[in-house]
Design a protein around this motif. Structure first.
Motif, PDB file in Angstrom:
ATOM      1  N   SER A  69       0.734  -1.247  -0.116  1.00 59.72           N
ATOM      2  CA  SER A  69      -0.029   0.131   0.022  1.00 59.72           C
ATOM      3  C   SER A  69       0.672   1.276  -0.024  1.00 59.72           C
ATOM      4  N   MET A  70       1.957   1.415   0.661  1.00 57.15           N
ATOM      5  CA  MET A  70       3.116   2.400   0.881  1.00 57.15           C
ATOM      6  C   MET A  70       3.253   2.635  -0.728  1.00 57.15           C
ATOM      7  N   LEU A  71       3.753   1.544  -1.365  1.00 52.54           N
ATOM      8  CA  LEU A  71       4.323   1.861  -2.739  1.00 52.54           C
ATOM      9  C   LEU A  71       3.184   2.334  -3.400  1.00 52.54           C
ATOM     10  N   LEU A  72       2.097   1.994  -3.588  1.00 51.10           N
ATOM     11  CA  LEU A  72       0.916   2.290  -4.306  1.00 51.10           C
ATOM     12  C   LEU A  72       0.538   3.764  -4.166  1.00 51.10           C
ATOM     13  N   LEU A  73       0.695   4.367  -2.654  1.00 52.13           N
ATOM     14  CA  LEU A  73       0.459   5.666  -2.268  1.00 52.13           C
ATOM     15  C   LEU A  73       1.469   6.589  -2.996  1.00 52.13           C
ATOM     16  N   LEU A  74       2.907   6.148  -3.065  1.00 51.23           N
ATOM     17  CA  LEU A  74       3.709   7.115  -3.648  1.00 51.23           C
ATOM     18  C   LEU A  74       3.855   7.167  -5.026  1.00 51.23           C
ATOM     19  N   PRO A  94      -2.888  15.489  -1.300  1.00 52.82           N
ATOM     20  CA  PRO A  94      -2.710  14.448  -0.644  1.00 52.82           C
ATOM     21  C   PRO A  94      -4.034  13.667  -0.218  1.00 52.82           C
ATOM     22  N   PHE A  95      -4.894  14.259  -0.014  1.00 54.40           N
ATOM     23  CA  PHE A  95      -6.496  13.855   0.639  1.00 54.40           C
ATOM     24  C   PHE A  95      -6.897  12.807  -0.686  1.00 54.40           C
ATOM     25  N   ILE A  96      -6.768  13.358  -1.836  1.00 52.48           N
ATOM     26  CA  ILE A  96      -7.273  12.707  -2.880  1.00 52.48           C
ATOM     27  C   ILE A  96      -6.280  11.513  -3.380  1.00 52.48           C
ATOM     28  N   LYS A 165      -6.842   2.814  10.180  1.00 57.24           N
ATOM     29  CA  LYS A 165      -5.250   2.725  11.050  1.00 57.24           C
ATOM     30  C   LYS A 165      -4.477   2.928   9.638  1.00 57.24           C
ATOM     31  N   LEU A 166      -4.653   2.332   8.515  1.00 54.88           N
ATOM     32  CA  LEU A 166      -3.938   2.423   7.490  1.00 54.88           C
ATOM     33  C   LEU A 166      -3.589   3.714   6.806  1.00 54.88           C
ATOM     34  N   THR A 167      -4.625   4.724   7.248  1.00 54.67           N
ATOM     35  CA  THR A 167      -4.467   6.096   6.817  1.00 54.67           C
ATOM     36  C   THR A 167      -3.098   6.759   7.350  1.00 54.67           C
ATOM     37  N   ALA A 168      -2.569   5.943   8.357  1.00 58.38           N
ATOM     38  CA  ALA A 168      -1.100   6.622   8.971  1.00 58.38           C
ATOM     39  C   ALA A 168      -0.090   6.655   7.952  1.00 58.38           C
ATOM     40  N   ILE A 169      -0.323   5.669   7.184  1.00 60.51           N
ATOM     41  CA  ILE A 169       0.907   5.645   5.984  1.00 60.51           C
ATOM     42  C   ILE A 169       0.872   6.863   5.062  1.00 60.51           C
ATOM     43  N   SER A 174       2.698  13.785   3.332  1.00 58.33           N
ATOM     44  CA  SER A 174       2.075  14.917   4.266  1.00 58.33           C
ATOM     45  C   SER A 174       0.790  15.476   4.467  1.00 58.33           C
ATOM     46  N   LEU A 175      -0.061  14.218   4.242  1.00 62.21           N
ATOM     47  CA  LEU A 175      -1.296  14.331   4.696  1.00 62.21           C
ATOM     48  C   LEU A 175      -1.557  14.607   6.181  1.00 62.21           C
TER      49      LEU A 175
END
Length: 232
Positions: A69-74, A94-96, A165-169, A174-175
């Motif tokens: 998930s972290m990689l997909l977020l980046l 960052p929200f979207i 909990k996953l939103t922490a990543i 900078s969200l």
């Protein structure tokens, strides 16, 4: 350095933490809605007789289950604007990006939850709806979906808790969600225990509220089902 209760209470009533909690919940809800929309499409494709649809669904599940998930977020925050000029704008924040990344990632798991729920509804229900003159679409949304929803609610509720909990990543892009707020306070004061303790309290409150809401919804759907049986 001992625990300072005054700092703890000051941060506990700080509106900044409340705003961070609200952002975390909104990202989790937006991600779950997106995951359900994509997951339902994947679940229907998995049940399709089309080889192309089945292969596409399996490819999606394979690919996004393998991707952290972290990689997909980046990728969503850094790489997509590089590839899609329309995303190089102020509206793409960052929200979207967090909703998009988490929604796409979690859809791979939600799809199996929804497929199991849909498969648990007896096929005779569909045939009975067709016998009453309903179209396949009407039978699906008026007969199958309500019954599948009752079965899917518990795992979807758990999924929402996991997403909170996953939103922490998303703090890495900078969200200003809950953990990011706590981290900023820690970096400014080096008071780890007090700031992280406040974050724990807010996570506990948010998760408790979600669990209460989940319980209420489950009871409501269970009551509706019983009422339907009595009426028949």
């Amino acid at each position: 350095m001992s625990f300072d209760p005054s700092i703890f209470w000051e941060q506990l009533i700080s509106p900044v933490y409340l705003q961070g909690a609200v952002v975390a919940v909104l990202v989790a809800l937006g991600s779950l809605v997106l995951a359900v929309a994509i997951g339902l499409a994947i679940a229907l494709m998995k049940s399709s007789k089309s080889r192309v649809a089945l292969a596409s669904a399996n490819t999606y599940l394979w690919f996004f289950r393998a991707l952290p998930s972290m990689l997909l977020l980046l990728i969503c925050w850094n790489a997509l604007p590089q590839l899609i000029p329309a995303l190089r704008s102020d509206w793409y924040n960052p929200f979207i990006a967090a909703i998009l990344a988490l929604g796409i990632s979690e859809a791979a798991y939600v799809a199996e939850m929804l497929r199991s729920a849909l498969m648990s509804v007896d096929d005779g229900q569909r045939l009975a709806a067709r016998a009453l003159g309903m179209t396949p679409v009407q039978a699906f949304f008026k007969v199958i979906v309500p019954q599948a929803t009752r079965i899917a609610l518990p795992p979807l509720g758990n999924e929402l808790v996991a997403l909170v909990k996953l939103t922490a990543i998303a703090s890495v892009i900078s969200l200003q969600e809950l953990l990011r707020v706590a981290t900023i306070g820690v970096q400014a004061t080096y008071r780890y225990a007090e700031y992280y303790a406040v974050a724990i309290i807010y996570y506990l409150v948010v998760v408790s509220l979600i669990m209460i809401l989940q319980s209420v919804l489950e009871k409501r759907f269970r009551w509706t089902s019983k009422k339907g049986r009595i009426a028949r």
